[in-house]
Scaffold this active site. Structure first.
Site, short mmCIF file in Angstrom:
data_model
loop_
_atom_site.label_atom_id
_atom_site.label_comp_id
_atom_site.label_asym_id
_atom_site.label_seq_id
_atom_site.Cartn_x
_atom_site.Cartn_y
_atom_site.Cartn_z
NE ARG A 65 -3.33 0.06 3.00
CZ ARG A 65 -4.47 -0.39 2.48
NH1 ARG A 65 -5.02 0.26 1.49
NH2 ARG A 65 -5.05 -1.46 2.94
CG LEU A 93 -5.87 7.14 -0.39
CD1 LEU A 93 -6.40 8.54 -0.66
CD2 LEU A 93 -4.79 6.76 -1.40
CG HIS A 109 -18.99 7.12 2.74
ND1 HIS A 109 -18.30 6.04 2.23
CD2 HIS A 109 -19.91 6.62 3.59
CE1 HIS A 109 -18.79 4.93 2.76
NE2 HIS A 109 -19.76 5.26 3.60
C1 GAR Z 1 -20.49 7.42 -5.45
O1 GAR Z 1 -21.77 7.02 -5.01
C2 GAR Z 1 -19.59 7.71 -4.26
O2 GAR Z 1 -20.27 8.30 -3.18
C3 GAR Z 1 -19.12 6.33 -3.90
O3 GAR Z 1 -18.87 5.69 -5.13
C4 GAR Z 1 -19.75 6.25 -6.12
C5 GAR Z 1 -18.89 6.71 -7.26
O4 GAR Z 1 -19.68 7.13 -8.34
N1 GAR Z 1 -17.93 6.39 -3.10
C6 GAR Z 1 -17.64 5.51 -2.15
O5 GAR Z 1 -18.33 4.55 -1.90
C7 GAR Z 1 -16.34 5.79 -1.41
N2 GAR Z 1 -16.30 5.07 -0.18
P1 GAR Z 1 -19.02 8.01 -9.50
O6 GAR Z 1 -17.76 7.27 -9.94
O7 GAR Z 1 -20.06 8.01 -10.58
O8 GAR Z 1 -18.72 9.38 -8.97
#
Ligand code: GAR
Length: 214
Positions: A65, A93, A109
């Protein structure tokens, strides 16, 4: 003019929303680069078509990582960003990376943090019988999906929802709140006081899309 670097892992619809609003609203900023940890992230195509620099740092190419984080940090630093935006970036990260970007690293999130950090947020909200769901934009700290909250959105959980239906309703609000949060940051309108984010102009840090549900 501030420089923004956006990190994605897939579709990149939040990245698109930020790029569009930055241009349409004339923010004192530009999206300098979009970086993905997967070469096949669809969002890279949109960014390239907009003339935005793109880069790929494949996490699978690194044994640890820390090695991945260091390569990612180097790719980011090449653009000297004032702000790094995690937009559907699905790698955890490390602490060193987060500390290095402390105060200028935002994440979105798809839950009402501190509820449901981690994966499968929508199914977990349904399983818990929640009547509200939403999304959170927050400053990133070393703890996963944790950190001072810039803005949240709320939507109703409707009878008959499955995880996909709920995710779509939440995502529509993500496209409202993430550009707003990034704009506030590049305008210097955010302050963190004792772990709580204050918006200089008193703008609403809550976006409610409750329709007829409440
Ligand atoms: C979104 O719903 C974002 O909130 C989530 O992934 C999706 C990405 O959509 N993020 C997470 O789950 C982070 N923990 P996108 O690629 O269309 O923006």
């Amino acid at each position: 003019m501030q420089a923004i670097v956006i990190l994605i892992s897939g579709r990149g619809s939040n990245m698109e929303a930020i790029v569009e609003r930055c241009a349409a609203e004339g923010w004192p900023a530009r999206v300098a680069a979009v970086i993905a940890n997967r070469a096949d992230a669809p969002g890279l195509t949109f960014a390239a078509a907009r003339g935005i620099a793109t880069a790929v740092v494949e996490h699978r190419a690194f044994a640890t990582r820390e090695a991945f984080d260091d390569a990612l940090a180097a790719a980011i630093d090449a653009h000297a960003p004032d702000l790094v935006v995690l937009a559907g970036f699905m790698r955890i990260l490390g602490e060193r990376f987060v500390q290095r970007h402390a105060g200028r690293l935002l994440n979105i999130h798809p839950s009402l943090l501190p509820l449901f950090p981690g994966l499968h947020t929508h199914q977990r909200a349904l399983d818990a019988g929640c009547k509200l769901a939403g999304a959170t934009v927050h400053f990133v700290t070393p703890a996963l999906d944790h950190g001072p909250i810039v803005i949240q959105s709320v939507v109703p959980v409707l009878p008959g929802d499955d995880a996909d239906a709920l995710a779509a309703r939440v995502l529509a609000t993500e496209h409202q709140i993430y550009p707003r949060a990034v704009r506030w940051f590049v305008e210097g309108a955010l302050r963190i006081e004792h772990g709580v984010v204050r918006q200089r102009d008193g703008a609403a840090q809550l976006h409610a899309a409750l329709g007829g549900a409440a």
